[in-house]
Design a protein around this motif. Structure first.
Motif, PDB file in Angstrom:
ATOM      1  N   GLY A 101       0.799  -1.213   0.000  1.00  0.00           N
ATOM      2  CA  GLY A 101       0.000   0.000   0.000  1.00  0.00           C
ATOM      3  C   GLY A 101       0.834   1.266   0.000  1.00  0.00           C
ATOM      4  O   GLY A 101       0.302   2.371  -0.017  1.00  0.00           O
ATOM      5  N   SER A 102       2.161   1.100   0.023  1.00  0.00           N
ATOM      6  CA  SER A 102       3.091   2.226  -0.012  1.00  0.00           C
ATOM      7  C   SER A 102       4.487   1.660  -0.214  1.00  0.00           C
ATOM      8  O   SER A 102       4.702   0.445  -0.112  1.00  0.00           O
ATOM      9  N   VAL A 103       5.438   2.555  -0.486  1.00  0.00           N
ATOM     10  CA  VAL A 103       6.834   2.112  -0.580  1.00  0.00           C
ATOM     11  C   VAL A 103       7.280   1.538   0.761  1.00  0.00           C
ATOM     12  O   VAL A 103       7.987   0.527   0.831  1.00  0.00           O
ATOM     13  N   GLN A 104       6.836   2.165   1.853  1.00  0.00           N
ATOM     14  CA  GLN A 104       7.221   1.684   3.183  1.00  0.00           C
ATOM     15  C   GLN A 104       6.700   0.288   3.455  1.00  0.00           C
ATOM     16  O   GLN A 104       7.394  -0.519   4.104  1.00  0.00           O
ATOM     17  N   ASP A 105       5.500  -0.018   2.979  1.00  0.00           N
ATOM     18  CA  ASP A 105       4.962  -1.379   3.144  1.00  0.00           C
ATOM     19  C   ASP A 105       5.913  -2.403   2.533  1.00  0.00           C
ATOM     20  O   ASP A 105       6.230  -3.423   3.141  1.00  0.00           O
ATOM     21  N   TRP A 106       6.346  -2.116   1.316  1.00  0.00           N
ATOM     22  CA  TRP A 106       7.195  -3.061   0.587  1.00  0.00           C
ATOM     23  C   TRP A 106       8.576  -3.169   1.237  1.00  0.00           C
ATOM     24  O   TRP A 106       9.098  -4.276   1.424  1.00  0.00           O
ATOM     25  N   LEU A 107       9.170  -2.043   1.568  1.00  0.00           N
ATOM     26  CA  LEU A 107      10.490  -2.067   2.193  1.00  0.00           C
ATOM     27  C   LEU A 107      10.434  -2.712   3.578  1.00  0.00           C
ATOM     28  O   LEU A 107      11.319  -3.497   3.944  1.00  0.00           O
ATOM     29  N   GLY A 108       9.400  -2.402   4.344  1.00  0.00           N
ATOM     30  CA  GLY A 108       9.287  -2.949   5.692  1.00  0.00           C
ATOM     31  C   GLY A 108       9.167  -4.450   5.697  1.00  0.00           C
ATOM     32  O   GLY A 108       9.705  -5.131   6.579  1.00  0.00           O
ATOM     33  N   ALA A 109       8.447  -4.996   4.708  1.00  0.00           N
ATOM     34  CA  ALA A 109       8.282  -6.447   4.628  1.00  0.00           C
ATOM     35  C   ALA A 109       9.592  -7.150   4.308  1.00  0.00           C
ATOM     36  O   ALA A 109       9.750  -8.342   4.624  1.00  0.00           O
ATOM     37  N   ARG A 110      10.526  -6.455   3.688  1.00  0.00           N
ATOM     38  CA  ARG A 110      11.787  -7.080   3.265  1.00  0.00           C
ATOM     39  C   ARG A 110      12.989  -6.691   4.118  1.00  0.00           C
ATOM     40  O   ARG A 110      13.916  -7.479   4.284  1.00  0.00           O
ATOM     41  N   PHE A 111      12.972  -5.469   4.634  1.00  0.00           N
ATOM     42  CA  PHE A 111      14.147  -4.989   5.353  1.00  0.00           C
ATOM     43  C   PHE A 111      13.830  -4.491   6.765  1.00  0.00           C
ATOM     44  O   PHE A 111      14.710  -3.954   7.431  1.00  0.00           O
ATOM     45  N   GLY A 112      12.578  -4.645   7.174  1.00  0.00           N
ATOM     46  CA  GLY A 112      12.217  -4.324   8.538  1.00  0.00           C
ATOM     47  C   GLY A 112      12.293  -2.841   8.865  1.00  0.00           C
ATOM     48  O   GLY A 112      12.310  -1.975   7.982  1.00  0.00           O
ATOM     49  N   ALA A 113      12.387  -2.575  10.169  1.00  0.00           N
ATOM     50  CA  ALA A 113      12.376  -1.190  10.642  1.00  0.00           C
ATOM     51  C   ALA A 113      13.603  -0.417  10.177  1.00  0.00           C
ATOM     52  O   ALA A 113      13.528   0.792   9.915  1.00  0.00           O
ATOM     53  N   VAL A 114      14.746  -1.100  10.065  1.00  0.00           N
ATOM     54  CA  VAL A 114      15.970  -0.411   9.630  1.00  0.00           C
ATOM     55  C   VAL A 114      15.824   0.075   8.193  1.00  0.00           C
ATOM     56  O   VAL A 114      16.158   1.220   7.861  1.00  0.00           O
ATOM     57  N   GLY A 115      15.326  -0.798   7.310  1.00  0.00           N
ATOM     58  CA  GLY A 115      15.129  -0.413   5.912  1.00  0.00           C
ATOM     59  C   GLY A 115      14.159   0.732   5.768  1.00  0.00           C
ATOM     60  O   GLY A 115      14.392   1.678   5.001  1.00  0.00           O
ATOM     61  N   ASN A 116      13.062   0.669   6.519  1.00  0.00           N
ATOM     62  CA  ASN A 116      12.085   1.754   6.475  1.00  0.00           C
ATOM     63  C   ASN A 116      12.651   3.039   7.060  1.00  0.00           C
ATOM     64  O   ASN A 116      12.377   4.130   6.570  1.00  0.00           O
ATOM     65  N   GLY A 117      13.448   2.905   8.117  1.00  0.00           N
ATOM     66  CA  GLY A 117      14.019   4.088   8.743  1.00  0.00           C
ATOM     67  C   GLY A 117      14.931   4.853   7.802  1.00  0.00           C
ATOM     68  O   GLY A 117      14.890   6.089   7.746  1.00  0.00           O
ATOM     69  N   CYS A 118      15.745   4.128   7.040  1.00  0.00           N
ATOM     70  CA  CYS A 118      16.639   4.773   6.063  1.00  0.00           C
ATOM     71  C   CYS A 118      15.828   5.528   5.013  1.00  0.00           C
ATOM     72  O   CYS A 118      16.126   6.681   4.678  1.00  0.00           O
ATOM     73  N   TYR A 119      14.798   4.874   4.510  1.00  0.00           N
ATOM     74  CA  TYR A 119      13.948   5.485   3.486  1.00  0.00           C
ATOM     75  C   TYR A 119      13.221   6.710   4.045  1.00  0.00           C
ATOM     76  O   TYR A 119      13.186   7.777   3.410  1.00  0.00           O
ATOM     77  N   ASN A 120      12.644   6.574   5.229  1.00  0.00           N
ATOM     78  CA  ASN A 120      11.882   7.684   5.813  1.00  0.00           C
ATOM     79  C   ASN A 120      12.760   8.888   6.103  1.00  0.00           C
ATOM     80  O   ASN A 120      12.313  10.038   6.002  1.00  0.00           O
ATOM     81  N   LEU A 121      14.014   8.662   6.451  1.00  0.00           N
ATOM     82  CA  LEU A 121      14.941   9.773   6.672  1.00  0.00           C
ATOM     83  C   LEU A 121      15.132  10.573   5.388  1.00  0.00           C
ATOM     84  O   LEU A 121      15.077  11.808   5.389  1.00  0.00           O
ATOM     85  N   VAL A 122      15.321   9.864   4.277  1.00  0.00           N
ATOM     86  CA  VAL A 122      15.538  10.535   2.990  1.00  0.00           C
ATOM     87  C   VAL A 122      14.307  11.329   2.573  1.00  0.00           C
ATOM     88  O   VAL A 122      14.416  12.477   2.130  1.00  0.00           O
TER      89      VAL A 122
END
Length: 452
Positions: A101-122
């Motif tokens: 339902g979002s880029v964060q949904d996809w990244l979170g499912a594969r890379f967890g909170a760390v992956g989402n955190g990097c993306y959200n910072l950018v």
């Protein structure tokens, strides 16, 4: 006289935007863009909203400035970033096919909170730069018209823009985007028609213009844009948010229409910069002073209104996306109307304060954020398109390379950073940085790709 007319017209547009915002909204409307009846936006609401939030004031000025210095090559280089509607539409389609339902949904499912955190910072930095850069253009315009009035104009636009944005969130942004885009198309269309019909305009000369500094760096920048255009839309939450609020067919069509409309607008605005270089006009005040001396008063006013409307339309959308990011993705504020409004207030205050910093180099924000986003290219190509699993450490290698590259471009004037970059123009250095970021990113992601 022209200053009075400009202030009166822009004031009327501000008031109309406040009146166009919905009187009441729900939490779903504020964060998800649903209308008062719960309906999703139609095709042309989505198209006009996409276009007006992407041909923002900074982009129009960038296209014109690059056209002035590098001719048609510079304008085409900036227009290439609008291929993001094609790559962004492709990414959204793939994400939705895979149930995200979002880029964060996809990244979170594969890379967890760390992956989402990097993306959200950018993307948080991207949103802050949007608020800052568009308010900065407002200040530049009013300082050029009436010396010393820029800060006052920035504060007024910030307060009124925040007022109607906080009233209805994303639903308000969608409604006011339609009004603002129709005004922009009418005003800019009249100015562009006057330009091409003027006695001194020669289409052939414009299409082959070398610019005031020669075309070479424009072609270099075009290569940079082509390297960044796949990842660029994925780090733009304004575009991504609009990719998930309507059905798939409407969304796909909206991206295609937004591509050709916005590209034509950007190239058309670039013509004004190219024409200034062909006329031998001196570069003055980010071209605002140049145009004031070159064109009749009504054309100059039309250009300034185009810039101011585009700044306003981007501010409300950036604030709406910021509230969704902080409330729904980061969960740092309650999912209430007041929670979203407090986030908007924070971003608007921070962006306004940044305008006092004094950096008026408008393209730098694009180059830095575009480079930072490039960690997404190998991740999306391998993970989303090829559907291969990637280890978190491979993702982090790509992220670290992109952040380091963005930092090096930002700090290129520092002696120890300059020692690591090749001698040459800043766009040549940016091209080398982008190639290195992609090379390291793909190496990390491919090495971290799970076999079998």
């Amino acid at each position: 006289m022209q200053t009075t007319v400009l202030i009166a017209l822009f004031g009327a547009i501000l008031i109309a935007s406040v009146l166009a915002a919905p009187r009441r909204t729900s939490v779903e409307g504020f964060f998800g863009g649903l209308g008062t009846t719960g309906a999703t936006p139609g095709l042309w609401v989505l198209v006009l909203s996409q276009v007006t939030t992407w041909i923002f004031a900074r982009s129009l000025m960038n296209a014109a400035i690059l056209g002035y210095y590098y001719g048609i090559a510079g304008t085409l280089a900036y227009a290439a970033y609008y291929g993001s509607f094609l790559t962004g539409g492709f990414i959204v389609g793939r994400l939705r096919q895979q149930g995200a339902g979002s880029v964060q949904d996809w990244l979170g499912a594969r890379f967890g909170a760390v992956g989402n955190g990097c993306y959200n910072l950018v993307i948080a930095l991207r949103l802050l730069s949007e608020v800052f850069a568009n308010l900065l253009v407002v200040g530049l315009i009013f300082n050029a018209l009436l010396d010393g009035s820029g800060t006052t104009a920035i504060i007024i636009v910030a307060v009124l823009g925040l007022a109607y944005s906080a009233w209805g969130g994303l639903s308000a942004a969608l409604r006011t985007d339609v009004l603002q885009m129709l005004v922009f198309l009418g005003v800019f269309g009249a100015a562009f028609f006057a330009l091409v019909m003027s006695p001194g305009f020669d289409l052939g000369a414009v299409l082959t213009a070398p610019g005031a500094s020669g075309p070479w760096n424009g072609w270099v920048l075009l290569l940079v844009a082509l390297l960044q255009v796949f990842s660029y839309p994925a780090h733009d939450p304004v575009m991504m948010d609009r990719g998930f609020i309507a059905d798939e067919d409407t969304t796909r069509a909206s991206f295609l229409h937004a591509f050709w409309i916005s590209t034509l607008c950007i190239i058309g605005f670039g013509f004004f910069g190219i024409q200034a270089s062909l006329a031998g006009a001196a570069y003055e005040g980010e071209l605002i002073g140049t145009w004031s001396a070159m064109f009749p008063a009504w054309i100059f006013v039309a250009l300034m209104i185009s810039l101011l409307v585009s700044a306003l339309s981007t501010l409300d959308s950036a604030l709406a996306s910021a509230s969704r990011l902080v409330v729904e993705e980061l969960r740092l504020a309650p999912r209430t109307l007041n929670g979203g409004r407090m986030v908007m207030l924070g971003f608007m205050v921070a962006g306004t304060v940044l305008t006092l910093w004094g950096n008026a180099t408008l393209f730098d924000a694009v180059a830095v954020s575009g480079t930072a986003s490039m960690f997404l290219t190998p991740v999306l190509v391998v993970g989303l398109v090829m559907r291969r699993e990637v280890a978190l450490w491979g993702y982090m290698v790509a992220f670290a390379a992109a952040i380091l590259g963005a930092f090096m471009y930002f700090a290129r004037s520092w002696s120890w950073v300059a020692a690591m970059l090749p001698d040459g123009h800043k766009y040549e250095q940016l091209l080398v940085i982008c190639i290195a970021v992609l090379a390291v990113g793909f190496a990390g992601v491919l090495a971290g790709m799970k076999r079998g």
